[in-house]
Design an enzyme around this catalytic site. Structure first.
Site, PDB file in Angstrom:
ATOM      1  N   SER A  42       5.591 -16.625  -6.427  1.00 40.56           N
ATOM      2  CA  SER A  42       6.464 -17.618  -5.791  1.00 40.56           C
ATOM      3  C   SER A  42       5.714 -18.513  -4.811  1.00 40.56           C
ATOM      4  O   SER A  42       4.998 -18.019  -3.933  1.00 40.56           O
ATOM      5  CB  SER A  42       7.567 -16.861  -5.032  1.00 40.56           C
ATOM      6  N   GLY A  43       5.927 -19.807  -4.941  1.00 41.42           N
ATOM      7  CA  GLY A  43       5.302 -20.747  -4.002  1.00 41.42           C
ATOM      8  C   GLY A  43       5.825 -20.553  -2.592  1.00 41.42           C
ATOM      9  O   GLY A  43       5.060 -20.595  -1.614  1.00 41.42           O
ATOM     10  N   LEU A  44       7.130 -20.333  -2.491  1.00 45.84           N
ATOM     11  CA  LEU A  44       7.727 -20.090  -1.171  1.00 45.84           C
ATOM     12  C   LEU A  44       7.096 -18.862  -0.517  1.00 45.84           C
ATOM     13  O   LEU A  44       6.705 -18.889   0.652  1.00 45.84           O
ATOM     14  CB  LEU A  44       9.246 -19.895  -1.323  1.00 45.84           C
ATOM     15  N   ASP A  54       6.745 -24.273   2.612  1.00 45.98           N
ATOM     16  CA  ASP A  54       6.743 -24.450   1.155  1.00 45.98           C
ATOM     17  C   ASP A  54       6.758 -25.954   0.857  1.00 45.98           C
ATOM     18  O   ASP A  54       7.670 -26.467   0.227  1.00 45.98           O
ATOM     19  CB  ASP A  54       7.975 -23.735   0.570  1.00 45.98           C
ATOM     20  N   ASP A  81       4.306 -20.152  -9.879  1.00 44.38           N
ATOM     21  CA  ASP A  81       5.130 -21.289  -9.454  1.00 44.38           C
ATOM     22  C   ASP A  81       4.147 -22.391  -9.043  1.00 44.38           C
ATOM     23  O   ASP A  81       3.602 -22.372  -7.945  1.00 44.38           O
ATOM     24  CB  ASP A  81       5.984 -20.824  -8.264  1.00 44.38           C
ATOM     25  N   ASP A  83       4.668 -25.509  -8.450  1.00 38.05           N
ATOM     26  CA  ASP A  83       5.305 -26.649  -7.765  1.00 38.05           C
ATOM     27  C   ASP A  83       5.302 -27.877  -8.686  1.00 38.05           C
ATOM     28  O   ASP A  83       5.780 -27.793  -9.787  1.00 38.05           O
ATOM     29  CB  ASP A  83       4.611 -26.930  -6.426  1.00 38.05           C
ATOM     30  N   GLU A 110       7.770 -28.273 -11.648  1.00 43.53           N
ATOM     31  CA  GLU A 110       9.119 -28.817 -11.418  1.00 43.53           C
ATOM     32  C   GLU A 110       9.072 -30.340 -11.346  1.00 43.53           C
ATOM     33  O   GLU A 110       8.057 -30.917 -10.937  1.00 43.53           O
ATOM     34  CB  GLU A 110       9.705 -28.225 -10.133  1.00 43.53           C
ATOM     35  N   LYS A 116       5.968 -31.427  -2.544  1.00 46.18           N
ATOM     36  CA  LYS A 116       7.343 -30.967  -2.811  1.00 46.18           C
ATOM     37  C   LYS A 116       8.012 -30.427  -1.552  1.00 46.18           C
ATOM     38  O   LYS A 116       7.342 -30.143  -0.537  1.00 46.18           O
ATOM     39  CB  LYS A 116       7.359 -29.932  -3.931  1.00 46.18           C
ATOM     40  N   ASN A 118      11.037 -27.401  -0.595  1.00 49.30           N
ATOM     41  CA  ASN A 118      11.766 -26.269  -1.180  1.00 49.30           C
ATOM     42  C   ASN A 118      13.173 -26.707  -1.590  1.00 49.30           C
ATOM     43  O   ASN A 118      13.831 -27.476  -0.883  1.00 49.30           O
ATOM     44  CB  ASN A 118      11.822 -25.100  -0.179  1.00 49.30           C
ATOM     45  N   SER A 119      13.624 -26.188  -2.720  1.00 50.35           N
ATOM     46  CA  SER A 119      14.901 -26.622  -3.291  1.00 50.35           C
ATOM     47  C   SER A 119      16.100 -26.308  -2.403  1.00 50.35           C
ATOM     48  O   SER A 119      17.176 -26.896  -2.567  1.00 50.35           O
ATOM     49  CB  SER A 119      15.101 -25.965  -4.660  1.00 50.35           C
ATOM     50  N   ARG A 154      10.520 -26.942 -15.113  1.00 48.59           N
ATOM     51  CA  ARG A 154      11.657 -26.635 -14.232  1.00 48.59           C
ATOM     52  C   ARG A 154      12.439 -27.909 -13.942  1.00 48.59           C
ATOM     53  O   ARG A 154      11.881 -28.891 -13.449  1.00 48.59           O
ATOM     54  CB  ARG A 154      11.124 -26.006 -12.956  1.00 48.59           C
ATOM     55  N   HIS A 185      17.252 -24.788 -12.494  1.00 49.53           N
ATOM     56  CA  HIS A 185      17.501 -24.315 -11.133  1.00 49.53           C
ATOM     57  C   HIS A 185      18.865 -24.802 -10.638  1.00 49.53           C
ATOM     58  O   HIS A 185      19.322 -25.883 -11.009  1.00 49.53           O
ATOM     59  CB  HIS A 185      16.394 -24.795 -10.193  1.00 49.53           C
TER      60      HIS A 185
HETATM   61  C1  SPV Z   1       9.900 -20.158  -5.214  1.00 50.90           C
HETATM   62  O1  SPV Z   1      10.090 -18.924  -5.281  1.00 50.90           O
HETATM   63  O2  SPV Z   1       9.009 -20.670  -4.555  1.00 50.90           O
HETATM   64  C2  SPV Z   1      10.801 -21.051  -5.941  1.00 50.90           C
HETATM   65  C3  SPV Z   1      12.169 -20.656  -6.161  1.00 50.90           C
HETATM   66  O3  SPV Z   1      10.383 -22.123  -6.279  1.00 50.90           O
HETATM   67  S1  SPV Z   1      13.108 -21.419  -4.949  1.00 50.90           S
HETATM   68  O4  SPV Z   1      12.559 -21.068  -3.641  1.00 50.90           O
HETATM   69  O5  SPV Z   1      14.421 -20.909  -5.195  1.00 50.90           O
HETATM   70  O6  SPV Z   1      13.082 -22.851  -5.142  1.00 50.90           O
HETATM   71 MG    MG Z   2       8.703 -22.678  -5.357  1.00 52.15          MG
END
Ligand code: SPV
Ligand code: MG
Length: 287
Positions: A42-44, A54, A81, A83, A110, A116, A118-119, A154, A185
């Protein structure tokens, strides 16, 4: 079976599979030995364990270094991930080459803009032109050496407030460009977006979801509507933060460490997880 083939199996077969989040070597190892078939890097979480946001604050080589520890510590496949691919098509295709060298089985990109966000932050994030994003996917697929390396597209349409028609339009363009799977997502508290998408999508291509916010939906529902893979995206970093906050506070308050002994693993568990036993045997042979 090599790691790319394993990941392809997880993502493409019609039965529901899971990827569990990890963010460093030890969490990746824990995911594997618990029984998961694959890992979501996971990027986060990778950013958070470095204490940064993130928002592409880590360079792509810093992310690769962490991925290499994760890959070395495990035998199950890792989906990174990625990004937005750290730039344009050229940066994204170079990322693919580098990931293959460290045995990462696939990457998800994505359709947002670099750097980017974070979503879960904000509501109307600007998206990439789908045709430009499609060419980025195409460049990545053209670059991979191993035919089983997975490139996941994504779609962030729901995240940016668009409807299911736009989500489907984008997913179709990315599928045509060569994406191996679509990650759809959503950050609604129900699975409404995903249901709407799946009705229109009619199982045209494998779909991955990340039910962080709509976690109350029973997993059986996702099986019923034909989801291929679920990502549990950030639960190891979140649980480790809770554990560290509790332990640190208890030690701070007590000025003593006996109070946490029952909450934490013994030091020998670290030796087991990092396979210290192998080094002892090697020392007998080589020292
Ligand atoms: C991550 O885990 O970094 C994701 C998922 O991209 S989210 O944080 O839900 O966007
Ligand atoms: Mg991410």
């Amino acid at each position: 079976m090599n790691k790319t083939h394993q990941l392809k199996d997880i993502l493409k077969t019609s039965n529901l599979d899971y990827l569990m989040e990890a963010h460093n070597g030890i969490s990746a190892k824990i995911v594997e030995e618990t029984g998961f078939k694959g890992i979501w890097a996971s990027g986060l979480s990778i950013s958070a364990q470095c204490g940064v946001r993130d928002s592409n604050e880590l360079s792509y080589t810093q992310v690769l270094d962490i991925c290499e520890y994760m890959s070395d510590a495990t035998t199950i496949p890792i989906l990174l991930d990625g990004d937005t691919g750290f730039g344009n098509f050229n940066n994204a295709r170079r990322l693919v080459s580098k990931l293959e060298k460290i045995n990462i089985a696939g990457v998800c990109i994505e359709d947002k803009l670099f750097p980017k966000t974070n979503s879960f932050i904000g509501s109307k994030q600007k998206l990439e032109d789908p045709e430009v994003f499609a060419r980025k996917i195409q460049a990545m697929k053209d670059t991979q050496f191993d035919p089983n390396f997975q490139v996941v597209a994504r779609v962030e349409a729901f995240i940016s407030g668009y409807d299911a028609e736009e989500a489907v339009r984008r997913a179709e363009i990315y599928k045509e460009a060569g994406a191996d799977s679509i990650l759809m997502h959503s950050k609604k508290s129900t699975c409404e977006d995903i249901d709407n998408f799946m009705k229109l999508w009619e199982n045209k291509h494998p779909v991955i979801i990340v039910p962080t916010t709509y976690h109350e939906t029973p997993t059986q529902h996702f099986k019923d509507i034909g989801i291929n893979t679920i990502i549990w995206a950030n639960h190891n970093i979140r649980s480790s933060i809770t554990a560290m906050q509790n332990t640190t506070k208890k030690i701070y308050d007590a000025s003593n460490i006996s109070c946490v002994n029952n909450d934490i693993v013994p030091v020998k568990e670290i030796f087991r997880l990092t396979n210290d036993a192998e080094l002892r045997i090697a020392e007998k042979k080589y020292l």
